[in-house]
Motif scaffolding. Structure first.
Motif, mmCIF file in Angstrom:
data_model
loop_
_atom_site.group_PDB
_atom_site.id
_atom_site.type_symbol
_atom_site.label_atom_id
_atom_site.label_comp_id
_atom_site.label_asym_id
_atom_site.label_seq_id
_atom_site.Cartn_x
_atom_site.Cartn_y
_atom_site.Cartn_z
ATOM 1 N N ARG A 154 0.844 -1.194 0.000
ATOM 2 C CA ARG A 154 0.000 0.000 0.000
ATOM 3 C C ARG A 154 0.875 1.238 0.000
ATOM 4 O O ARG A 154 1.842 1.329 0.754
ATOM 5 C CB ARG A 154 -0.908 0.023 1.236
ATOM 6 N N LYS A 155 0.530 2.208 -0.835
ATOM 7 C CA LYS A 155 1.309 3.445 -0.886
ATOM 8 C C LYS A 155 1.273 4.180 0.441
ATOM 9 O O LYS A 155 2.234 4.879 0.812
ATOM 10 C CB LYS A 155 0.783 4.359 -1.994
ATOM 11 N N SER A 156 0.178 4.068 1.166
ATOM 12 C CA SER A 156 0.028 4.772 2.440
ATOM 13 C C SER A 156 0.808 4.119 3.581
ATOM 14 O O SER A 156 0.903 4.667 4.671
ATOM 15 C CB SER A 156 -1.452 4.831 2.825
ATOM 16 N N GLN A 157 1.370 2.971 3.309
ATOM 17 C CA GLN A 157 2.098 2.223 4.330
ATOM 18 C C GLN A 157 3.333 2.991 4.780
ATOM 19 O O GLN A 157 4.140 3.424 3.971
ATOM 20 C CB GLN A 157 2.495 0.869 3.737
ATOM 21 N N VAL A 207 11.767 -3.830 5.767
ATOM 22 C CA VAL A 207 12.225 -4.432 7.022
ATOM 23 C C VAL A 207 13.453 -5.272 6.706
ATOM 24 O O VAL A 207 13.426 -6.099 5.787
ATOM 25 C CB VAL A 207 11.138 -5.308 7.672
ATOM 26 N N THR A 208 14.535 -5.039 7.439
ATOM 27 C CA THR A 208 15.776 -5.786 7.260
ATOM 28 C C THR A 208 16.035 -6.612 8.511
ATOM 29 O O THR A 208 16.008 -6.078 9.623
ATOM 30 C CB THR A 208 16.957 -4.841 7.012
ATOM 31 N N PHE A 210 11.397 3.700 8.192
ATOM 32 C CA PHE A 210 10.381 4.678 7.853
ATOM 33 C C PHE A 210 11.052 5.874 7.179
ATOM 34 O O PHE A 210 12.280 5.933 7.094
ATOM 35 C CB PHE A 210 9.630 5.130 9.100
ATOM 36 N N GLU A 211 10.268 6.843 6.739
ATOM 37 C CA GLU A 211 10.843 7.983 6.030
ATOM 38 C C GLU A 211 11.815 8.762 6.897
ATOM 39 O O GLU A 211 12.880 9.170 6.436
ATOM 40 C CB GLU A 211 9.732 8.922 5.543
ATOM 41 N N VAL A 249 15.943 16.956 9.087
ATOM 42 C CA VAL A 249 15.877 16.467 10.469
ATOM 43 C C VAL A 249 15.192 15.109 10.512
ATOM 44 O O VAL A 249 14.177 14.884 9.852
ATOM 45 C CB VAL A 249 15.114 17.464 11.363
ATOM 46 N N SER A 250 15.758 14.205 11.295
ATOM 47 C CA SER A 250 15.104 12.929 11.575
ATOM 48 C C SER A 250 15.222 12.637 13.060
ATOM 49 O O SER A 250 16.190 13.026 13.707
ATOM 50 C CB SER A 250 15.726 11.799 10.747
ATOM 51 N N MET A 251 14.205 11.986 13.593
ATOM 52 C CA MET A 251 14.215 11.520 14.977
ATOM 53 C C MET A 251 14.454 10.016 14.925
ATOM 54 O O MET A 251 13.642 9.270 14.361
ATOM 55 C CB MET A 251 12.893 11.831 15.667
#
Length: 387
Positions: free
Chosen positions: A27-30, A35-36, A54-55, A332-334
């Motif tokens: 799904r595009k919304s996923q 997952v590795t 995730f993004e 920025v990423s958390m």
């Protein structure tokens, strides 16, 4: 048992995967893009560590080996259409647009000897069993290079930190001139496990020309760290007594803060932005500033509970910090820094100034609007606001 179940049961039973990558979102919304999975040694023995990408964040989960086949099958049926399994014998690709009819191809293994070292133990940047001078001096390893059991959490934290630093190196390479030393400042360095680690990694392992400063308010800590640096002949690693808020007369390619308390994190970020620092790695701590400021009628029924108010203001503080950095031209990423079994303060703010980004581009302006809306909604004025 269907074909997918049989495939993964056979792979995990007979072929000892070194890596499994699940990708191709259904799904595009996923939110999760892939997952590795890799086998690692944890405090409870061998397990498979699943890394969710995730993004703007990466999270981890440990999977018992007996549950790994079922875990892969579930993700293939619900979330992903493709699996790539890497073993010592072969590379296996499973395409499962229709989970009931997967297509399987095999080819010769592409793994190197270094890849195969993941098969039983984590391939740490600083390995367990390989004597490391600063870890021996700081009591994390014995003289043979074996990690002392009670310090294994610290050992994993150091290696996780170095993985993040390693990922940041390409952005440091964009600095104006690598003929000069890379300058790194660690605000609130404490006993400086990570300060020593970054010097060891960049200078001793990578062979880079660096100058690193560790800053802390505690005189005895600075004296101890200075002695260790001198004993190790870490000539370009210096420690100084100083307050983050007052340290304004310098510059840096990278700024690091680990658990700088409350607004000390803000002052470190403020300095870093004013110096146009390329990479900022900050793990905030004790976000108390907004606790007494926050005022919102809509959320008042929740804010009357101190524990909920504390947690909300903690996330609000770091969310506002992230938006402010974005408004100054940073990506920025958390990200997860350490697992919750070691510390509840496990969020790192990673900010990178990439070529072409500045405070006047559309992304920065959007972040500033979002920052101001969020700040005003909760009627707060954090220290980072002065940027």
């Amino acid at each position: 048992m269907n074909r997918l179940d049989e495939l993964f049961e056979e792979i995990f039973r007979r072929e000892s995967p070194v890596k499994v990558v699940l990708s191709g979102k259904r799904r595009k919304s996923q939110g999760c893009a892939k997952v590795t999975m890799r086998p690692v040694e944890s405090s409870r023995g061998l397990c498979f560590q699943a890394e969710y990408s995730f993004e703007k964040k990466v999270t981890h989960e440990n999977i018992d080996p007996s549950a790994a086949p079922e875990f892969c099958v579930r993700l293939m049926k619900e979330d992903f259409k493709q699996a790539n399994v890497f073993t010592a014998a072969s590379d296996i690709q499973i395409l499962a647009s229709k989970p009931e009819n997967p297509k399987v191809t095999r080819r010769e293994s592409s793994l190197s000897c270094a890849d195969l070292s993941h098969n039983r133990t984590k391939n740490y940047i600083i390995p367990d069993g390989d004597p490391c001078d600063f870890l021996i001096h700081l009591g994390v390893m014995d003289t043979s290079g074996k990690v002392i059991p009670k310090h294994y959490g610290k050992f994993r934290q150091i290696n996780r930190y170095l993985e993040i630093v390693s990922d940041s190196l390409p952005y440091l390479a964009e600095s104006p001139s690598l003929s000069r030393p890379l300058k790194i400042i660690d605000f609130g360095c404490g006993k400086a496990y990570l300060t020593f680690a970054i010097y060891h990694y960049l200078h001793e392992i990578k062979g880079l020309n660096v100058k690193i400063i560790g800053l802390d308010l505690k005189k005895d800590v600075i004296e101890f760290c200075s002695r260790v640096a001198e004993d190790l002949h870490y000539d370009d690693l210096k420690f100084m007594i100083g307050d983050i808020a007052d340290y304004t007369n310098d510059s840096a390619d990278m700024v690091v803060t680990l658990h700088a308390c409350d607004t000390a994190t803000d002052y470190a970020l403020i300095n870093a932005v004013r110096w146009n620092t390329k990479v900022i790695l900050s793990v905030p701590c004790c976000q108390h500033e907004l606790f007494s400021q926050i005022d919102n009628d809509l959320h008042q029924p929740m804010l009357k509970h101190g524990i909920l108010k504390d947690r909300l203001t903690e996330y609000l503080t770091d969310g506002l910090r992230g938006l402010k950095l974005e408004s100054c031209g940073y990506d920025v990423s958390m990200i997860e820094f350490t697992s919750l079994e070691h510390t509840s303060r496990n969020i790192m703010i990673k900010a990178v100034k990439k070529s072409g980004r500045n405070k006047d581009d559309a992304r920065s302006k959007k972040a500033l609007r979002q920052y101001e809306q969020l700040r005003d909604f909760y009627n707060v004025k954090p220290s980072i606001d002065i940027l």
